[in-house]
Motif scaffolding. Structure first.
Motif, PDB file in Angstrom:
ATOM      1  N   CYS A   1      -2.662  25.071  39.919  1.00 12.96           N
ATOM      2  CA  CYS A   1      -2.814  26.426  40.454  1.00 12.96           C
ATOM      3  C   CYS A   1      -3.888  26.376  41.544  1.00 12.96           C
TER       4      CYS A   1
ATOM      5  N   GLU B   1      -5.790  28.513  42.576  1.00 10.30           N
ATOM      6  CA  GLU B   1      -6.937  29.374  42.263  1.00 10.30           C
ATOM      7  C   GLU B   1      -7.876  28.679  41.267  1.00 10.30           C
ATOM      8  N   CYS B   2      -7.304  28.199  40.144  1.00  7.90           N
ATOM      9  CA  CYS B   2      -8.152  27.688  39.053  1.00  7.90           C
ATOM     10  C   CYS B   2      -7.914  26.215  38.767  1.00  7.90           C
TER      11      CYS B   2
ATOM     12  N   CYS C   1       0.909  30.413  37.132  1.00  7.98           N
ATOM     13  CA  CYS C   1      -0.312  30.277  36.335  1.00  7.98           C
ATOM     14  C   CYS C   1      -0.381  31.450  35.369  1.00  7.98           C
TER      15      CYS C   1
ATOM     16  N   HIS D   1      -3.200  33.574  36.989  1.00  8.27           N
ATOM     17  CA  HIS D   1      -3.092  34.050  38.369  1.00  8.27           C
ATOM     18  C   HIS D   1      -1.676  34.367  38.824  1.00  8.27           C
TER      19      HIS D   1
HETATM   20 ZN   LIG Z   1      -4.742  29.825  37.968  1.00 11.75          ZN
END
Ligand SMILES: [Zn+2]
Length: 411
Positions: free
Chosen positions: A45, A47-48, A84, A87
């Motif tokens: 992901c 983002e994370c 995700c 997300h």
């Molecule tokens: Zn994520």
């Protein structure tokens, strides 16, 4: 070696990505490289970083890459999206480009290097880019650089204004006087223009500012007073602006007097404008002898000139007390001089004096950023394509901000 493998190597494409197809379009001078990926169970992901399963693919996108020989090279791929838990569906990070760009990172890095050295027009022509594309590359580079900027202490800053297109509108600039770089640029020269600067600083950074060189401009003064603790001890009105105000007063006196003299057939002051503005010490000996005769002549202009020189002697003092005494004495002389332009400046200096005397403590002027000014002039000169101020602001940050501009992957 097959051309797929060759391109994979040249482009630095790594697993899970692979070159699926290479298409040479001779008539348009382009190579189109189509990329695809192996079946991968998990994607990170963006983002994370969590490992997620593939959700779907976006429609095909294209990125301009560095030319292969004389051929414009264009990558094609369908960017995968992950799913995700936290997300939701997100486009994965692609190894060759930043999310918002239509160029690969290597291409942007090349354009940035060229833009540092040549005009936007030249780079646009050489790389066959439009103005919008050039500005997009610069804007991304500047945003990257500003994000990477460290929150280090800057103790002496200069607040300056710059005209954008002759006489029309202004920009506000904040310069780091120690490292000779632009810290902040904003439109207009209002209080709100400068207010934005303080928001870019941490509390520690604001506390570390010891002195601010600036012009006598009320909106800027208000902003500094509102945001900088102990501003009264830190604001230093620029010495050259003080000299400029006094110089203008001398010139006004000269013009008035010259007219009166000429009417009486006396042309002693004709053609002397610059003699009164020049540094006497830098004159040729013969010019100086002529000028000395003039300044000892008892003319009003000579008196105004002496007043200006005496006022500027303030800057030679080391200690504040005798400097204050000197100024009081000068002020009485100026106010009784019956020279209206000089009296007006004397009143202004009296009103601003507490921010003039601070020079003795900090010894700074905005002139420390003259080298920067020269760079900004170059930016203005080479960028006739600025359609709006925002592009101009980006260009100032780009060339004068001392920023780290390169895309991450190319560093
Ligand atoms: Zn994520």
């Amino acid at each position: 070696m097959q051309d797929h493998e060759l391109y994979r190597r040249i482009l630095g494409i790594e697993s899970p990505w692979q070159v699926e197809r290479v298409e040479l379009r001779l008539e348009s001078g382009e190579v189109h490289v189509h990329l695809s990926h192996e079946d991968v169970k998990e994607w990170a992901c963006p983002e994370c970083g969590a490992a997620c399963r593939l959700y779907d693919h976006q429609a095909e996108r294209r990125w301009r890459h560095l030319d292969t020989c004389q051929y414009q090279t264009i990558l094609h791929a369908e960017p995968p999206r992950t799913e995700c838990r936290e997300h939701g569906a997100r486009v994965v990070k692609l190894p060759w480009a930043e999310p918002s760009s239509r160029f690969t990172e290597l291409f942007e890095a090349l354009a940035i290097e060229w833009l540092k050295a040549a005009s936007q027009k030249a780079v646009a022509e050489l790389l066959k880019l439009s103005w919008d594309e050039i500005h997009g590359i610069m804007e991304r580079a500047v945003n990257r650089g500003l994000k990477r900027r460290k929150t280090e202490a800057v103790s002496r800053i200069g607040v300056d204004e710059k005209a954008f297109r002759k006489g029309h509108s202004y920009m506000t600039l904040v310069n780091d006087l120690e490292r000779s770089r632009v810290l902040y640029v904003a439109e207009e020269r209002k209080q709100s223009s400068l207010d934005g600067f303080w928001e870019t600083l941490t509390t520690e950074q604001i506390a570390a500012i010891e002195a601010v060189a600036m012009d006598m401009w009320d909106p800027f003064i208000s902003s500094v007073e509102a945001h900088l603790p102990d501003a009264a001890k830190k604001i230093v009105f620029d010495k050259f602006h003080v000299a400029q105000h006094l110089g203008e007063a001398v010139d006004q006196v000269r013009r008035n007097e010259s007219k009166t003299l000429k009417a009486a057939g006396d042309d002693r002051l004709t053609g002397t404008r610059y003699d009164w503005l020049r540094n006497r010490a830098a004159m040729e000996p013969r010019d100086r002898r002529e000028f000395d005769a003039l300044r000892q002549s008892g003319l009003k202009t000579a008196r105004a000139w002496a007043l200006k020189e005496t006022a500027m002697a303030l800057y030679n003092y080391v200690y504040e007390r005798p400097a204050r005494k000197h100024f009081r004495w000068w002020q009485n002389w100026a106010l009784r001089s019956r020279l209206k332009p000089v009296i007006a400046v004397a009143r202004m200096l009296r009103r601003r004096f507490e921010y003039i005397i601070t020079y003795l403590r900090h010894r700074i002027t905005n002139a420390a950023s003259e080298s920067l000014n020269a760079k900004i002039q170059w930016v203005k000169y080479t960028a006739r394509g600025f359609r709006n101020k925002q592009n101009f602001i980006h260009a100032i940050y780009f060339h004068c901000g001392g920023l780290d501009l390169a895309p991450q992957a190319t560093k």
